[in-house]
Design an enzyme around this catalytic site. Sequence first.
Site, PDB file in Angstrom:
ATOM      1  N   SER A 148       0.845  -1.206   0.000  1.00  0.00           N
ATOM      2  CA  SER A 148       0.000   0.000   0.000  1.00  0.00           C
ATOM      3  C   SER A 148       0.877   1.253   0.000  1.00  0.00           C
ATOM      4  O   SER A 148       2.074   1.181   0.284  1.00  0.00           O
ATOM      5  CB  SER A 148      -0.850  -0.021   1.278  1.00  0.00           C
ATOM      6  OG  SER A 148      -1.455   1.221   1.540  1.00  0.00           O
ATOM      7  N   TYR A 161      -3.855  -0.229   9.852  1.00  0.00           N
ATOM      8  CA  TYR A 161      -3.620  -0.567   8.438  1.00  0.00           C
ATOM      9  C   TYR A 161      -2.178  -0.223   8.044  1.00  0.00           C
ATOM     10  O   TYR A 161      -1.481  -1.019   7.408  1.00  0.00           O
ATOM     11  CB  TYR A 161      -4.627   0.208   7.586  1.00  0.00           C
ATOM     12  CG  TYR A 161      -4.615  -0.116   6.103  1.00  0.00           C
ATOM     13  CD1 TYR A 161      -5.246  -1.253   5.609  1.00  0.00           C
ATOM     14  CD2 TYR A 161      -3.993   0.738   5.179  1.00  0.00           C
ATOM     15  CE1 TYR A 161      -5.258  -1.534   4.248  1.00  0.00           C
ATOM     16  CE2 TYR A 161      -4.006   0.465   3.823  1.00  0.00           C
ATOM     17  CZ  TYR A 161      -4.640  -0.666   3.359  1.00  0.00           C
ATOM     18  OH  TYR A 161      -4.652  -0.939   2.007  1.00  0.00           O
TER      19      TYR A 161
HETATM   20  P1  NAP Z   1     -11.757  -4.897  -1.209  1.00  0.00           P
HETATM   21  O1  NAP Z   1     -12.473  -4.285  -2.352  1.00  0.00           O
HETATM   22  O2  NAP Z   1     -12.211  -4.582   0.155  1.00  0.00           O
HETATM   23  O3  NAP Z   1     -11.625  -6.507  -1.352  1.00  0.00           O
HETATM   24  C1  NAP Z   1     -11.041  -7.244  -0.336  1.00  0.00           C
HETATM   25  C2  NAP Z   1     -11.054  -8.727  -0.667  1.00  0.00           C
HETATM   26  O4  NAP Z   1     -10.481  -9.440   0.445  1.00  0.00           O
HETATM   27  C3  NAP Z   1     -12.449  -9.270  -0.882  1.00  0.00           C
HETATM   28  O5  NAP Z   1     -12.403 -10.216  -1.930  1.00  0.00           O
HETATM   29  C4  NAP Z   1     -12.755  -9.972   0.444  1.00  0.00           C
HETATM   30  O6  NAP Z   1     -13.586 -11.068   0.159  1.00  0.00           O
HETATM   31  C5  NAP Z   1     -11.366 -10.474   0.843  1.00  0.00           C
HETATM   32  N1  NAP Z   1     -11.165 -10.793   2.243  1.00  0.00           N
HETATM   33  C6  NAP Z   1     -11.213  -9.939   3.308  1.00  0.00           C
HETATM   34  N2  NAP Z   1     -10.939 -10.600   4.448  1.00  0.00           N
HETATM   35  C7  NAP Z   1     -10.687 -11.886   4.103  1.00  0.00           C
HETATM   36  C8  NAP Z   1     -10.351 -13.053   4.826  1.00  0.00           C
HETATM   37  N3  NAP Z   1     -10.194 -13.022   6.154  1.00  0.00           N
HETATM   38  N4  NAP Z   1     -10.161 -14.213   4.154  1.00  0.00           N
HETATM   39  C9  NAP Z   1     -10.317 -14.259   2.810  1.00  0.00           C
HETATM   40  N5  NAP Z   1     -10.638 -13.191   2.061  1.00  0.00           N
HETATM   41  C10 NAP Z   1     -10.844 -12.023   2.708  1.00  0.00           C
HETATM   42  O7  NAP Z   1     -10.257  -4.462  -1.291  1.00  0.00           O
HETATM   43  P2  NAP Z   1      -9.381  -3.981  -2.540  1.00  0.00           P
HETATM   44  O8  NAP Z   1      -9.452  -2.509  -2.589  1.00  0.00           O
HETATM   45  O9  NAP Z   1      -9.641  -4.784  -3.741  1.00  0.00           O
HETATM   46  O10 NAP Z   1      -7.952  -4.325  -1.930  1.00  0.00           O
HETATM   47  C11 NAP Z   1      -7.297  -5.573  -2.107  1.00  0.00           C
HETATM   48  C12 NAP Z   1      -5.952  -5.493  -1.423  1.00  0.00           C
HETATM   49  O11 NAP Z   1      -5.241  -4.374  -1.919  1.00  0.00           O
HETATM   50  C13 NAP Z   1      -6.054  -5.285   0.083  1.00  0.00           C
HETATM   51  O12 NAP Z   1      -5.002  -5.950   0.721  1.00  0.00           O
HETATM   52  C14 NAP Z   1      -5.902  -3.785   0.232  1.00  0.00           C
HETATM   53  O13 NAP Z   1      -5.439  -3.400   1.481  1.00  0.00           O
HETATM   54  C15 NAP Z   1      -4.889  -3.508  -0.859  1.00  0.00           C
HETATM   55  N6  NAP Z   1      -4.864  -2.128  -1.355  1.00  0.00           N
HETATM   56  C16 NAP Z   1      -5.990  -1.517  -1.817  1.00  0.00           C
HETATM   57  C17 NAP Z   1      -5.896  -0.224  -2.332  1.00  0.00           C
HETATM   58  C18 NAP Z   1      -7.070   0.543  -2.864  1.00  0.00           C
HETATM   59  O14 NAP Z   1      -6.920   1.759  -3.061  1.00  0.00           O
HETATM   60  N7  NAP Z   1      -8.213  -0.059  -3.120  1.00  0.00           N
HETATM   61  C19 NAP Z   1      -4.657   0.416  -2.356  1.00  0.00           C
HETATM   62  C20 NAP Z   1      -3.536  -0.247  -1.833  1.00  0.00           C
HETATM   63  C21 NAP Z   1      -3.661  -1.507  -1.348  1.00  0.00           C
HETATM   64  P3  NAP Z   1     -14.925 -11.513   0.864  1.00  0.00           P
HETATM   65  O15 NAP Z   1     -15.322 -10.395   1.787  1.00  0.00           O
HETATM   66  O16 NAP Z   1     -15.896 -11.795  -0.209  1.00  0.00           O
HETATM   67  O17 NAP Z   1     -14.471 -12.755   1.543  1.00  0.00           O
HETATM   68  C1  GCO Z   2      -7.124   5.078   3.018  1.00  0.00           C
HETATM   69  C2  GCO Z   2      -7.158   4.094   1.905  1.00  0.00           C
HETATM   70  C3  GCO Z   2      -5.864   3.421   1.665  1.00  0.00           C
HETATM   71  C4  GCO Z   2      -5.771   2.832   0.298  1.00  0.00           C
HETATM   72  C5  GCO Z   2      -4.477   2.258  -0.138  1.00  0.00           C
HETATM   73  C6  GCO Z   2      -3.466   3.266  -0.523  1.00  0.00           C
HETATM   74  O1  GCO Z   2      -8.072   5.144   3.782  1.00  0.00           O
HETATM   75  O2  GCO Z   2      -6.140   5.837   3.084  1.00  0.00           O
HETATM   76  O3  GCO Z   2      -8.184   3.165   1.978  1.00  0.00           O
HETATM   77  O4  GCO Z   2      -5.047   3.167   2.627  1.00  0.00           O
HETATM   78  O5  GCO Z   2      -6.773   1.879   0.150  1.00  0.00           O
HETATM   79  O6  GCO Z   2      -3.990   1.254   0.683  1.00  0.00           O
HETATM   80  O7  GCO Z   2      -2.382   2.654  -1.123  1.00  0.00           O
END
Ligand code: NAP
Ligand code: GCO
Length: 267
Positions: A148, A161
């Site tokens: 992240s 986080y």
């Molecule tokens: P999201 O939309 O909230 O999706 C999260 C996924 O994780 C869902 O498929 C959820 O599935 C699954 N999950 C949560 N807890 C779980 C558990 N205990 N066991 C198995 N599956 C679980 O998140 P996203 O934005 O796609 O993010 C995916 C990853 O990228 C995360 O690690 C997040 O921190 C990271 N990330 C996101 C962003 C962003 O801007 N969106 C940026 C940087 C990093 P179910 O609830 O259906 O099981």
């Molecule tokens: C927030 C965001 C994040 C992003 C991501 C950034 O509240 O600042 O949800 O932390 O999802 O991880 O890289």
Amino acid sequence: MDDILKSFSLEGKVALVTGATYGIGFEIAAAYARAGAKVAVNGHNEERLEKAGEEYRKLGLDVKTYLCDVTNEFDVDEMVGKIREDLGVIDILVNNAGMIKRIPMCEMSVEEFREVIDVDLTAPFIVSKAVLPGMIEKGHGKIINICSMMSELGRETVSAYAAAKGGLKMLTKNIASEFGSQNIQCNGIGPGYIATPQTAPLREPQPDGSKHPFDQFICSRTPANRWGTTEDLTGPAIFLASDASNFVNGQILYVDGGILGYIGKQP
Ligand code: NAP
Ligand code: GCO
């Protein structure tokens, strides 16, 4: 030329993507299937996992779904064993499942803090530990941890986080250090701000129809001047899973539209 392109192929590889029922995980799993991999898709909610299975089928992608909470070591071991029976030994693991709680630190309970650490940091340890013996046996492996911006930066309300994602960056470097000599590469992808359900509350338009202030803030902090899409992450995810990255180890590839390289707009 052909050989260069072949080195990016995932033909015949077995991949597990955790938390791939929607969002970033869904897109990466779909991209891996398109690149020729046999893909195991994980989620911890039965209904959402079934729905996701249908979505993949609608896209013409043949993936297998596995219900499992990745924080539960016993269930993870069972899932990895089942994937081995169904598809073969895992070559590629993407630790993508994650969660966030946006709560000011002094209002956050220790239980809430621990829950975030459990899903975002302890689970990647548990799942990596479960797949590593197979990778060692097979003589190669790729582990990709979804990190992240918060692996590098702090911000109000996301203490747990940020602690987890900072830790995940270091777990990445440690797995690379410990297993590099066995031809296993462990790298991270650090997405910028990506439009998914996780960030939906930060993008909701205001009652008067204007942009959410956080939405404006993120666009102004991003040289690309936009949120990322899940598709923006697929090329980097394929690169880090493929033979094209065989000497890349312990790195975090930030896919952030330039956020980490930018001082911010001058007044
Ligand atoms: P999201 O939309 O909230 O999706 C999260 C996924 O994780 C869902 O498929 C959820 O599935 C699954 N999950 C949560 N807890 C779980 C558990 N205990 N066991 C198995 N599956 C679980 O998140 P996203 O934005 O796609 O993010 C995916 C990853 O990228 C995360 O690690 C997040 O921190 C990271 N990330 C996101 C962003 C962003 O801007 N969106 C940026 C940087 C990093 P179910 O609830 O259906 O099981
Ligand atoms: C927030 C965001 C994040 C992003 C991501 C950034 O509240 O600042 O949800 O932390 O999802 O991880 O890289």
